[in-house]
Design a protein around this motif. Structure first.
Motif, PDB file in Angstrom:
ATOM      1  N   GLY A  55       0.837  -1.192   0.000  1.00 11.45           N
ATOM      2  CA  GLY A  55       0.000   0.000   0.000  1.00 11.45           C
ATOM      3  C   GLY A  55       0.877   1.248   0.000  1.00 11.45           C
ATOM      4  O   GLY A  55       1.969   1.267  -0.577  1.00 11.45           O
ATOM      5  N   THR A  56       0.444   2.288   0.674  1.00 11.75           N
ATOM      6  CA  THR A  56       1.209   3.538   0.665  1.00 11.75           C
ATOM      7  C   THR A  56       2.357   3.542   1.673  1.00 11.75           C
ATOM      8  O   THR A  56       3.025   4.567   1.840  1.00 11.75           O
ATOM      9  CB  THR A  56       0.279   4.740   0.918  1.00 11.75           C
ATOM     10  N   ASP A  57       2.626   2.380   2.291  1.00 14.06           N
ATOM     11  CA  ASP A  57       3.876   2.239   3.049  1.00 14.06           C
ATOM     12  C   ASP A  57       5.063   2.016   2.119  1.00 14.06           C
ATOM     13  O   ASP A  57       6.213   2.096   2.553  1.00 14.06           O
ATOM     14  CB  ASP A  57       3.792   1.062   4.035  1.00 14.06           C
ATOM     15  N   PHE A  58       4.767   1.736   0.857  1.00 10.35           N
ATOM     16  CA  PHE A  58       5.845   1.575  -0.116  1.00 10.35           C
ATOM     17  C   PHE A  58       6.618   2.888  -0.206  1.00 10.35           C
ATOM     18  O   PHE A  58       6.020   3.968  -0.243  1.00 10.35           O
ATOM     19  CB  PHE A  58       5.274   1.215  -1.490  1.00 10.35           C
ATOM     20  N   PRO A  59       7.955   2.830  -0.246  1.00 10.11           N
ATOM     21  CA  PRO A  59       8.724   4.086  -0.314  1.00 10.11           C
ATOM     22  C   PRO A  59       8.401   4.889  -1.570  1.00 10.11           C
ATOM     23  O   PRO A  59       8.178   4.318  -2.642  1.00 10.11           O
ATOM     24  CB  PRO A  59      10.182   3.608  -0.343  1.00 10.11           C
ATOM     25  N   VAL A  60       8.354   6.198  -1.435  1.00 15.47           N
ATOM     26  CA  VAL A  60       8.226   7.069  -2.603  1.00 15.47           C
ATOM     27  C   VAL A  60       9.447   6.858  -3.495  1.00 15.47           C
ATOM     28  O   VAL A  60      10.582   6.813  -3.015  1.00 15.47           O
ATOM     29  CB  VAL A  60       8.121   8.544  -2.183  1.00 15.47           C
ATOM     30  N   VAL A  61       9.208   6.701  -4.793  1.00 12.95           N
ATOM     31  CA  VAL A  61      10.315   6.528  -5.739  1.00 12.95           C
ATOM     32  C   VAL A  61      10.310   7.664  -6.748  1.00 12.95           C
ATOM     33  O   VAL A  61       9.254   8.191  -7.106  1.00 12.95           O
ATOM     34  CB  VAL A  61      10.251   5.163  -6.459  1.00 12.95           C
ATOM     35  N   SER A  62      11.480   8.040  -7.170  1.00  8.03           N
ATOM     36  CA  SER A  62      11.656   9.124  -8.138  1.00  8.03           C
ATOM     37  C   SER A  62      12.062   8.555  -9.486  1.00  8.03           C
ATOM     38  O   SER A  62      12.365   7.366  -9.617  1.00  8.03           O
ATOM     39  CB  SER A  62      12.734  10.088  -7.639  1.00  8.03           C
ATOM     40  N   MET A  63      12.102   9.418 -10.487  1.00  5.83           N
ATOM     41  CA  MET A  63      12.598   9.002 -11.791  1.00  5.83           C
ATOM     42  C   MET A  63      14.022   8.475 -11.681  1.00  5.83           C
ATOM     43  O   MET A  63      14.402   7.517 -12.366  1.00  5.83           O
ATOM     44  CB  MET A  63      12.538  10.186 -12.764  1.00  5.83           C
ATOM     45  N   ARG A  64      14.810   9.078 -10.794  1.00  2.00           N
ATOM     46  CA  ARG A  64      16.184   8.610 -10.606  1.00  2.00           C
ATOM     47  C   ARG A  64      16.211   7.178 -10.063  1.00  2.00           C
ATOM     48  O   ARG A  64      17.115   6.403 -10.398  1.00  2.00           O
ATOM     49  CB  ARG A  64      16.934   9.564  -9.671  1.00  2.00           C
ATOM     50  N   ASP A  65      15.237   6.806  -9.242  1.00  5.52           N
ATOM     51  CA  ASP A  65      15.167   5.420  -8.782  1.00  5.52           C
ATOM     52  C   ASP A  65      14.953   4.458  -9.945  1.00  5.52           C
ATOM     53  O   ASP A  65      15.527   3.357  -9.967  1.00  5.52           O
ATOM     54  CB  ASP A  65      14.053   5.245  -7.749  1.00  5.52           C
ATOM     55  N   PHE A  66      14.118   4.860 -10.918  1.00  4.43           N
ATOM     56  CA  PHE A  66      13.949   4.015 -12.104  1.00  4.43           C
ATOM     57  C   PHE A  66      15.296   3.773 -12.774  1.00  4.43           C
ATOM     58  O   PHE A  66      15.617   2.654 -13.186  1.00  4.43           O
ATOM     59  CB  PHE A  66      13.002   4.678 -13.119  1.00  4.43           C
ATOM     60  N   ILE A  67      16.078   4.849 -12.882  1.00  4.79           N
ATOM     61  CA  ILE A  67      17.381   4.756 -13.553  1.00  4.79           C
ATOM     62  C   ILE A  67      18.331   3.859 -12.762  1.00  4.79           C
ATOM     63  O   ILE A  67      19.062   3.038 -13.335  1.00  4.79           O
ATOM     64  CB  ILE A  67      17.977   6.173 -13.754  1.00  4.79           C
ATOM     65  N   GLU A  68      18.325   3.986 -11.448  1.00  2.00           N
ATOM     66  CA  GLU A  68      19.240   3.175 -10.630  1.00  2.00           C
ATOM     67  C   GLU A  68      18.907   1.689 -10.723  1.00  2.00           C
ATOM     68  O   GLU A  68      19.809   0.841 -10.743  1.00  2.00           O
ATOM     69  CB  GLU A  68      19.209   3.645  -9.176  1.00  2.00           C
ATOM     70  N   VAL A  69      17.636   1.350 -10.793  1.00  2.00           N
ATOM     71  CA  VAL A  69      17.258  -0.047 -10.962  1.00  2.00           C
ATOM     72  C   VAL A  69      17.665  -0.535 -12.353  1.00  2.00           C
ATOM     73  O   VAL A  69      18.193  -1.644 -12.524  1.00  2.00           O
ATOM     74  CB  VAL A  69      15.747  -0.245 -10.716  1.00  2.00           C
ATOM     75  N   GLN A  70      17.455   0.288 -13.380  1.00  3.25           N
ATOM     76  CA  GLN A  70      17.890  -0.073 -14.728  1.00  3.25           C
ATOM     77  C   GLN A  70      19.409  -0.247 -14.794  1.00  3.25           C
ATOM     78  O   GLN A  70      19.916  -1.149 -15.478  1.00  3.25           O
ATOM     79  CB  GLN A  70      17.435   0.992 -15.725  1.00  3.25           C
ATOM     80  N   LYS A  71      20.133   0.602 -14.063  1.00  4.94           N
ATOM     81  CA  LYS A  71      21.591   0.489 -14.035  1.00  4.94           C
ATOM     82  C   LYS A  71      22.005  -0.862 -13.456  1.00  4.94           C
ATOM     83  O   LYS A  71      22.934  -1.514 -13.961  1.00  4.94           O
ATOM     84  CB  LYS A  71      22.180   1.631 -13.206  1.00  4.94           C
ATOM     85  N   ARG A  72      21.338  -1.301 -12.420  1.00  2.00           N
ATOM     86  CA  ARG A  72      21.649  -2.604 -11.833  1.00  2.00           C
ATOM     87  C   ARG A  72      21.342  -3.729 -12.822  1.00  2.00           C
ATOM     88  O   ARG A  72      22.091  -4.712 -12.916  1.00  2.00           O
ATOM     89  CB  ARG A  72      20.878  -2.797 -10.530  1.00  2.00           C
ATOM     90  N   LEU A  73      20.251  -3.585 -13.564  1.00  2.00           N
ATOM     91  CA  LEU A  73      19.937  -4.566 -14.608  1.00  2.00           C
ATOM     92  C   LEU A  73      21.034  -4.596 -15.664  1.00  2.00           C
ATOM     93  O   LEU A  73      21.521  -5.676 -16.042  1.00  2.00           O
ATOM     94  CB  LEU A  73      18.588  -4.221 -15.249  1.00  2.00           C
ATOM     95  N   LEU A  74      21.443  -3.420 -16.146  1.00  2.00           N
ATOM     96  CA  LEU A  74      22.488  -3.364 -17.178  1.00  2.00           C
ATOM     97  C   LEU A  74      23.796  -3.965 -16.674  1.00  2.00           C
ATOM     98  O   LEU A  74      24.487  -4.688 -17.402  1.00  2.00           O
ATOM     99  CB  LEU A  74      22.710  -1.926 -17.636  1.00  2.00           C
ATOM    100  N   ASP A  75      24.150  -3.661 -15.440  1.00  2.00           N
ATOM    101  CA  ASP A  75      25.367  -4.240 -14.856  1.00  2.00           C
ATOM    102  C   ASP A  75      25.289  -5.761 -14.860  1.00  2.00           C
ATOM    103  O   ASP A  75      26.269  -6.453 -15.165  1.00  2.00           O
ATOM    104  CB  ASP A  75      25.566  -3.745 -13.421  1.00  2.00           C
ATOM    105  N   SER A  76      24.110  -6.309 -14.530  1.00  2.00           N
ATOM    106  CA  SER A  76      23.956  -7.765 -14.482  1.00  2.00           C
ATOM    107  C   SER A  76      24.092  -8.397 -15.861  1.00  2.00           C
ATOM    108  O   SER A  76      24.458  -9.571 -15.983  1.00  2.00           O
ATOM    109  CB  SER A  76      22.598  -8.130 -13.872  1.00  2.00           C
ATOM    110  N   LEU A  77      23.796  -7.611 -16.912  1.00  2.00           N
ATOM    111  CA  LEU A  77      23.890  -8.110 -18.284  1.00  2.00           C
ATOM    112  C   LEU A  77      25.273  -7.899 -18.893  1.00  2.00           C
ATOM    113  O   LEU A  77      25.527  -8.355 -20.013  1.00  2.00           O
ATOM    114  CB  LEU A  77      22.832  -7.418 -19.156  1.00  2.00           C
ATOM    115  N   GLY A  78      26.148  -7.195 -18.198  1.00  2.00           N
ATOM    116  CA  GLY A  78      27.491  -6.931 -18.703  1.00  2.00           C
ATOM    117  C   GLY A  78      27.615  -5.689 -19.552  1.00  2.00           C
ATOM    118  O   GLY A  78      28.640  -5.478 -20.212  1.00  2.00           O
TER     119      GLY A  78
END
Length: 396
Positions: free
Chosen positions: A146-169
């Protein structure tokens, strides 16, 4: 039956229905696989913790030995990772399939192309979407966040994508791109990781979410917050009804703003079947009834809290920088900005201002226009017409 057909026709213009608005696929369209990236935890930019993080993604092409031929495609507000290819031979193509694939403008014979679902993806109830957000189970409580989920920003989207890219090499991005909210993510990438990016192609985007756009995002949210079933985000318990009416109305506001007048002109001022608005206040015109039906169908595979978290992420776009120019000034990339002249979400002026700012900062930047009857959505369905400038941009 006629009303049903009209509702389906209206649904063809929804941003989040790539199956409906994707263009016919050339014979060479690739079969792609939906995969899942997982991380034990993620710390948000505001210090929150998300455990058991999951997002879906798909790829095409092959990453080279240097890890530097990658292209990242970020999706729009109500989109998913399905930007290109088919999941099966009898399935529809992704929304940008016309420009991504073997021999196309973004050539998967040359580039390794990745597209991922975002955190708090709107399509959480669609079984092909993988995302973590308010509707996910909080492992600490065993109940939905519910709304206990942390607020996320556009930068959070990028940081998660960065972790995905790192995992792919992936070591370097030959291009980062996306439409609408995807354009905002591409720009956020250029500011966050300037040393990693060669080219940026924001499509139907903006260099800022200014007070005017902040106000529109608040208007998008209003029907959800006014729905008594929302309960301040606490509607996941057994026996409680989700705020479907509010979510449907919110989605209707978004979809009308994301279009232009010609896209709804086919309805004219015809009356819905069996309706007469001149006699009864509750009766509907055909356009209203079709949009209502499409909006409710769309709401049933979406989540209201996810919608609100997405609007907040858009409001927090580039929020870590003093100004748009401060953010853009970090970029070392070449830029191709694609804009729709009839866009009513991120108007042409936003894009012209961004290109002017980039040029003042000494960055190579070109503006091209994508036209058509759909306003903002021209940048989703009409990209085949700008294939040549995209191909030239990637050849530089």
């Amino acid at each position: 039956m006629r009303l049903l057909l009209l509702a389906l026709a209206a649904a063809a213009f929804w941003q989040a229905a790539p199956a409906s608005h994707a263009q016919p696929a050339p014979a060479a369209t690739e079969i792609v696989e939906k995969r899942v990236f997982e991380a034990p935890s993620h710390t948000t930019r505001n210090g929150g913790t998300i455990d058991n993080l999951r997002i879906g993604y798909q790829t095409a092409g092959t990453l080279n030995a240097a890890g530097d031929n990658a292209v990242l495609v970020a999706h729009f507000f109500s989109g998913t990772s399905h930007a290109f290819g088919r999941y099966a031979a009898d399935q529809p193509v992704g929304y940008w399939d016309a420009i991504i694939g073997p021999g196309r403008a973004i050539d998967t014979n040359r580039f390794f192309v990745i597209s991922s679902d975002t955190l708090v993806n709107l399509n959480v109830r669609d079984n092909r979407t993988v995302t973590t957000g308010p509707a996910s189970v909080n492992p600490a409580t065993g109940r939905p966040w519910g709304t206990d989920f942390p607020v996320v920003s556009m930068r959070d989207f990028i940081e998660v994508q960065k972790r995905l890219l790192d995992s792919l090499g992936v070591k370097r991005l030959a291009l980062v791109t996306g439409a609408s909210m995807g354009a905002l993510q591409a720009i956020e990438w250029a500011a966050a990781y300037p040393e990693m990016i060669d080219r940026v192609m924001p499509v139907i985007g903006s260099g800022e979410v200014d007070p005017w756009m902040l106000a529109w995002l608040d208007i998008w949210e209003a029907p959800i917050r006014m729905d008594p079933n929302w309960r301040e985000g606490d509607y996941y318990a057994q026996g409680r009804e989700p705020p479907l009416r509010g979510l449907a109305e919110a989605l209707k506001i978004v979809t009308v703003q994301a279009q232009d007048r010609p896209s709804l002109a086919r309805f004219g001022r015809r009356l819905a079947e069996g309706q007469d608005p001149a006699r009864r206040l509750a009766d509907r015109f055909e356009a209203e009834a079709a949009l209502d039906a499409a909006a409710m169908a769309r709401a049933r595979v979406s989540d209201a809290n996810h919608f609100l978290y997405l609007t907040r992420a858009n409001q927090l776009y580039l929020n870590e920088y003093a100004s748009t120019e401060a953010a853009l000034g970090r970029s070392r990339a070449r830029w191709l900005v694609v804009a729709s002249p009839t866009d009513r979400v991120f108007m042409l002026d936003y894009n012209r201002e961004m290109v002017a700012a980039l040029r003042r900062l000494g960055r190579p930047a070109e503006l091209v226009e994508v036209t058509g009857p759909l306003g903002h959505l021209n940048g989703v369905v009409g990209m085949a017409q700008v294939a040549a400038p995209i191909r030239a941009f990637l050849a530089e």
